[in-house]
Design a protein around this motif. Structure first.
Motif, PDB file in Angstrom:
ATOM      1  N   ARG A 172      -9.930  -1.274   5.752  1.00 27.21           N
ATOM      2  CA  ARG A 172      -9.166  -2.415   5.225  1.00 27.21           C
ATOM      3  C   ARG A 172      -9.835  -2.884   3.935  1.00 27.21           C
ATOM      4  NH1 ARG A 172      -7.976  -6.686   9.897  1.00 27.21           N
ATOM      5  NH2 ARG A 172      -6.630  -7.435   8.200  1.00 27.21           N
ATOM      6  N   ARG A 173      -9.659  -2.084   2.910  1.00 32.11           N
ATOM      7  CA  ARG A 173     -10.320  -2.376   1.643  1.00 32.11           C
ATOM      8  C   ARG A 173      -9.461  -3.285   0.761  1.00 32.11           C
ATOM      9  NH1 ARG A 173     -12.615   3.249  -0.671  1.00 32.11           N
ATOM     10  NH2 ARG A 173     -10.557   4.042  -0.049  1.00 32.11           N
ATOM     11  N   SER A 174     -10.142  -4.119   0.011  1.00 31.20           N
ATOM     12  CA  SER A 174      -9.453  -5.016  -0.921  1.00 31.20           C
ATOM     13  C   SER A 174      -8.968  -4.226  -2.130  1.00 31.20           C
ATOM     14  CB  SER A 174     -10.398  -6.125  -1.384  1.00 31.20           C
ATOM     15  OG  SER A 174     -11.468  -5.566  -2.145  1.00 31.20           O
ATOM     16  N   ARG A 224       0.816  -1.208   0.000  1.00 36.71           N
ATOM     17  CA  ARG A 224       0.000   0.000   0.000  1.00 36.71           C
ATOM     18  C   ARG A 224       0.857   1.268   0.000  1.00 36.71           C
ATOM     19  NH1 ARG A 224      -5.633  -0.784   1.279  1.00 36.71           N
ATOM     20  NH2 ARG A 224      -6.027  -3.015   1.386  1.00 36.71           N
ATOM     21  N   TYR A 272      -5.518   4.104   2.739  1.00 38.23           N
ATOM     22  CA  TYR A 272      -5.471   3.580   4.107  1.00 38.23           C
ATOM     23  C   TYR A 272      -6.793   3.729   4.853  1.00 38.23           C
ATOM     24  CZ  TYR A 272      -0.480   2.657   4.007  1.00 38.23           C
ATOM     25  OH  TYR A 272       0.759   2.122   3.725  1.00 38.23           O
TER      26      TYR A 272
END
Length: 439
Positions: free
Chosen positions: A387-389, A362, A384
């Motif tokens: 908590r994304r895919s 990331r 950020y």
């Protein structure tokens, strides 16, 4: 139409080069086209002799199963290259005699006709007010052609008994199944040989003439036949009558689950559906739901999440498919642009997900977004936040801005929407085929 015409050395040689241009797979004897070509000078005189003295015998046919787009499998019969050569030689003699006699509403496997001319004729019938259709689906047609009926039809025009016997032996050639078992062939004209399309049209020309005699407006492409009527009640009556004719007279079977009396916009015909606009009554040519589903499935196949090669290679594969796809579906009306627009957007999103996967961590994703012009605060916040895919990130504002339409255009990605505009603005394909004078 005589055996001398079929067996002439010039006809056999020209037939071979036509077979070679199709680049087909080997048959049961595993001889490739290149291997046959090496011995062509000796092969042609030998075939000439065997065909004239009656000693030629077709080899077995290799059965191959391929998946059907709508589910299930379709069986192909692949003859040996030499047998395909002989079939092509027969086709070259028969076709000029049969082709001019076929009905004007038959469009499949015919020179100068295509799916485009079929949908153009269907569009004309709906414009005339025939807003209901009888959609007939022949179940496993190529596997169920009745040999004796077909040969009887051929005898009406072919006087040379040697030629009829040759075609009979081709029809009766045994089939080698994928597991090696050899089975006899008592009915059908297996798809895969050069002669099969012509024989299928000869069989179904009887259906065409029956529909013409009854005064029906219809369009047939190979074994797909649509009859256009003015009311649902009339459609039900026609359905019952024609199904009886097909099953009793032609000895074929109609798939009742797939056949229906319906509105044109609800049915799939050669990849398209037809819809009448409620305001002005004009008829639009649209993608059928089945075609939309096939396109979506192919896009997923070409952009897998675990793509391990470069983005350039992925885009090259997509472009090759999209250009070929548009070459066929460019005849859609302007109302279909929304589907093309949405498909373009979906492709770009899937590619964004691949790019993010290549960027991996990331922190590196943030740096790349900033390098592509995203404000640092926006990049950090979007990447950020929660908590994304990667799939979720592929449609966030920062990624949409960095990897926008212009960015993908710069990397050579084809746009279906733009290709449609180009095709229809330059009148390369669609207007010519949609306004083709039939008959």
């Amino acid at each position: 139409m005589t055996m001398e015409e079929v067996a002439s050395e010039q006809n056999l040689e020209e037939a071979f080069w036509e077979v070679a241009s199709n680049k087909g797979a080997p048959g049961p004897d595993r001889q490739s086209i290149a291997e046959v070509q090496e011995h062509l000078d000796e092969l042609v005189p030998e075939l000439h002799r065997q065909l004239l003295d009656g000693s030629y015998r077709p080899g077995d046919i290799r059965r191959v199963w391929i998946p059907k787009a709508g589910g299930g499998q379709r069986g192909l019969g692949i003859p040996n290259v030499v047998d395909r050569l002989v079939q092509q030689a027969v086709l070259r003699v028969l076709s000029p005699n049969y082709e001019p006699t076929f009905h004007v509403s038959s469009h499949g496997f015919r020179p100068g006709r295509s799916c485009h001319t079929a949908i153009a004729e269907a569009k004309g019938y709906v414009e005339e007010g025939f807003d209901w259709l009888v959609d007939l689906d022949l179940e496993k047609f190529f596997d169920r052609v009745h040999h004796q009926r077909l040969l009887a039809r051929l005898e009406q025009k072919i006087d040379d008994r040697r030629l009829l016997d040759l075609i009979r032996r081709m029809l009766k050639a045994k089939v080698v199944m994928p597991d090696g078992v050899v089975v006899s062939n008592e009915e059908g004209t297996p798809q895969g040989g050069p002669l099969s399309p012509l024989l299928s049209n000869i069989v179904l020309d009887e259906l065409d003439r029956e529909l013409e005699q009854r005064g029906h407006r219809f369009v047939r492409y190979a074994d797909d036949c649509n009859i256009y009527v003015r009311s649902e009640r009339s459609g039900q009556r026609v359905m019952a009558s024609i199904v009886s004719f097909i099953e009793r007279r032609l000895r074929l079977k109609v798939n009742r689950k797939k056949s229906a009396v319906s509105r044109p916009e609800k049915r799939h015909f050669v990849g398209f559906s037809l819809r009448r606009k409620p305001l002005d009554g004009t008829v639009e040519v649209l993608l059928s739901e089945r075609s939309k589903g096939r396109l979506a499935d192919k896009v997923r196949e070409l952009t897998p999440r675990n793509w391990g090669q470069s983005l350039r290679d992925c885009i090259a594969g997509i472009n090759a498919y999209l250009l070929g796809w548009m070459g066929f579906f460019c005849v859609c009306s302007q109302a279909g642009l929304r589907t093309l627009h949405d498909t373009d957007a979906h492709i770009r999103r899937r590619l964004r997900a691949l790019v993010l996967a290549h960027w991996k961590r990331r922190r590196h994703i943030v740096r790349q977004l900033i390098r592509h012009g995203v404000r640092p605060h926006t990049a950090w916040h979007n990447v950020y936040k929660g908590r994304r895919s990667l799939w979720a990130l592929s449609h966030c504002p920062a990624v949409d801005h960095a990897l926008d339409r212009a960015w993908f255009a710069g990397h050579g990605l084809v746009s279906l929407e733009q290709q449609w505009v180009v095709h229809n603005a330059t009148h390369v394909t669609a207007p010519v085929q949609l306004t083709l004078a039939l008959g």
